[in-house]
Design a protein around this motif. Structure first.
Motif, PDB file in Angstrom:
ATOM      1  N   VAL A 113       0.849  -1.190   0.000  1.00  0.00           N
ATOM      2  CA  VAL A 113       0.000   0.000   0.000  1.00  0.00           C
ATOM      3  C   VAL A 113       0.883   1.238   0.000  1.00  0.00           C
ATOM      4  CG1 VAL A 113      -1.912  -1.165   1.172  1.00  0.00           C
ATOM      5  CG2 VAL A 113      -0.172   0.040   2.528  1.00  0.00           C
ATOM      6  N   GLY A 114       0.288   2.383  -0.290  1.00  0.00           N
ATOM      7  CA  GLY A 114       1.031   3.631  -0.338  1.00  0.00           C
ATOM      8  C   GLY A 114       1.891   3.842   0.888  1.00  0.00           C
ATOM      9  N   ALA A 115       3.127   4.283   0.675  1.00  0.00           N
ATOM     10  CA  ALA A 115       4.104   4.371   1.755  1.00  0.00           C
ATOM     11  C   ALA A 115       3.652   5.265   2.898  1.00  0.00           C
ATOM     12  CB  ALA A 115       5.435   4.866   1.203  1.00  0.00           C
ATOM     13  N   GLY A 116       2.885   6.296   2.594  1.00  0.00           N
ATOM     14  CA  GLY A 116       2.444   7.200   3.642  1.00  0.00           C
ATOM     15  C   GLY A 116       1.522   6.568   4.660  1.00  0.00           C
ATOM     16  N   HIS A 117       0.949   5.413   4.321  1.00  0.00           N
ATOM     17  CA  HIS A 117       0.038   4.727   5.233  1.00  0.00           C
ATOM     18  C   HIS A 117       0.762   3.855   6.261  1.00  0.00           C
ATOM     19  CE1 HIS A 117      -3.650   5.905   3.173  1.00  0.00           C
ATOM     20  NE2 HIS A 117      -3.018   5.675   2.037  1.00  0.00           N
ATOM     21  N   LEU A 118       2.061   3.710   6.126  1.00  0.00           N
ATOM     22  CA  LEU A 118       2.794   2.792   7.003  1.00  0.00           C
ATOM     23  C   LEU A 118       3.682   3.503   8.016  1.00  0.00           C
ATOM     24  CD1 LEU A 118       3.839  -0.007   4.465  1.00  0.00           C
ATOM     25  CD2 LEU A 118       1.717   0.239   5.781  1.00  0.00           C
ATOM     26  N   VAL A 119       3.682   4.818   8.019  1.00  0.00           N
ATOM     27  CA  VAL A 119       4.597   5.548   8.894  1.00  0.00           C
ATOM     28  C   VAL A 119       3.823   6.342   9.944  1.00  0.00           C
ATOM     29  CG1 VAL A 119       6.328   5.711   7.078  1.00  0.00           C
ATOM     30  CG2 VAL A 119       4.685   7.574   7.371  1.00  0.00           C
TER      31      VAL A 119
END
Length: 292
Positions: A266-272
């Motif tokens: 999924v989009g990287a911004g959702h994991l940080v």
């Protein structure tokens, strides 16, 4: 304040379109990846960019090994839903009544919008909702930066899993994803459109900052550029990031009850950040560790 607004617009466009790095010589990218696991279940969590230049080399090492070990690929949208996205956009994007773009944007934003529009064919903006015009802006920025979804992480992974005969699933539908924007209140939509248009000429440079952080697996920089700046638009943050993260974390936690190995991309911004999917899973008692 203007710089902050510019970063917010770039971050939100990145969440929707995952715009990323500029054309360059081939370079190695090591995006961040986590592993959620228990006794009989392993779920890899890979932060992605949906569009990339063809010279980005990320599909190797631990990511390649995780893909090979996984029984299934899970993305934001399944292949069928990705194919349906354009039709859903055409259905949802039109306004009830046309409204000229020069009546929506203040002078500085209108100038930025017109400059970007001049880099290609005219936008049919007068007939579209504010959020849909923002999508067109993001697509034009991606085109100007020579980015292609054909080179994006999802496209490459889909081909690999399809060739291996492994199933590919999605967490959302194209309609539900676009409805996140369609249902934003008018003031929030207008604020996002204004920010995106005002400094559209700088958008490529802004998304390059995100791309660089992604390619280095620099989650602190990603959090700073996406999660912190998007706080300036609380309604958008809640709809586009936080709510989805919670839903995806709940799905993953439930899936941990069954054995197997999955790759969730999924989009990287959702994991940080503190409300990223890995942190939310840890809060639910799931064992999560970063593996790249």
């Amino acid at each position: 304040m203007r710089n902050r607004g510019r970063r917010v617009a770039a971050a939100l466009l990145a969440c929707l379109l995952a715009a990323c790095s500029p054309p360059a010589v081939t370079f190695d990218a090591t995006p961040a990846m986590w592993l959620a696991e228990d006794g009989d279940t392993r779920i890899y969590l890979l932060g992605t960019m949906h569009a990339l230049p063809e010279n980005t080399d990320w599909n190797r090492g631990r990511i390649a090994a995780a893909a090979a070990a996984s029984d299934e690929l899970v993305m934001e949208l399944s292949p069928a839903e990705l194919s349906a996205a354009s039709e859903e956009f055409q259905r949802l994007a039109p306004r009830e009544a046309p409204l000229a773009i020069d009546r929506r944007l203040p002078p500085a934003a209108l100038a930025g919008y017109r400059a970007l529009e001049a880099s290609g064919s005219a936008f049919p903006a007068d007939a579209l909702d504010d959020w849909a015009v923002m999508v067109l802006i993001g697509q034009r920025v991606a085109r100007n930066a020579a980015l292609s979804p054909d080179n994006g992480v999802e496209a490459v992974l889909m081909q690999r899993f399809a060739e291996a005969g492994k199933p590919i699933a999605g967490l959302e539908t194209a309609r539900s994803q676009l409805m996140l924007f369609e249902t934003l209140d008018p003031r929030t939509q207008r604020a996002l459109l204004t920010r995106a248009a005002e400094r559209a000429g700088d958008a490529v440079a802004e998304v390059h900052v995100l791309a660089d952080a992604w390619s280095r697996g620099d989650v602190a920089a990603l959090e700073r550029e996406i999660n912190e700046d998007v706080d300036a638009v609380p309604a958008a943050r809640a709809a586009i990031i936080t709510g989805r993260n919670r839903a995806w974390a709940a799905w993953i936690a439930k899936r941990m009850e069954r054995p197997g190995t999955l790759l969730v991309a999924v989009g990287a911004g959702h994991l940080v950040g503190a409300d990223g999917v890995p942190a939310l899973l840890e809060a639910q008692g799931v064992t999560v560790r970063r593996v790249q």
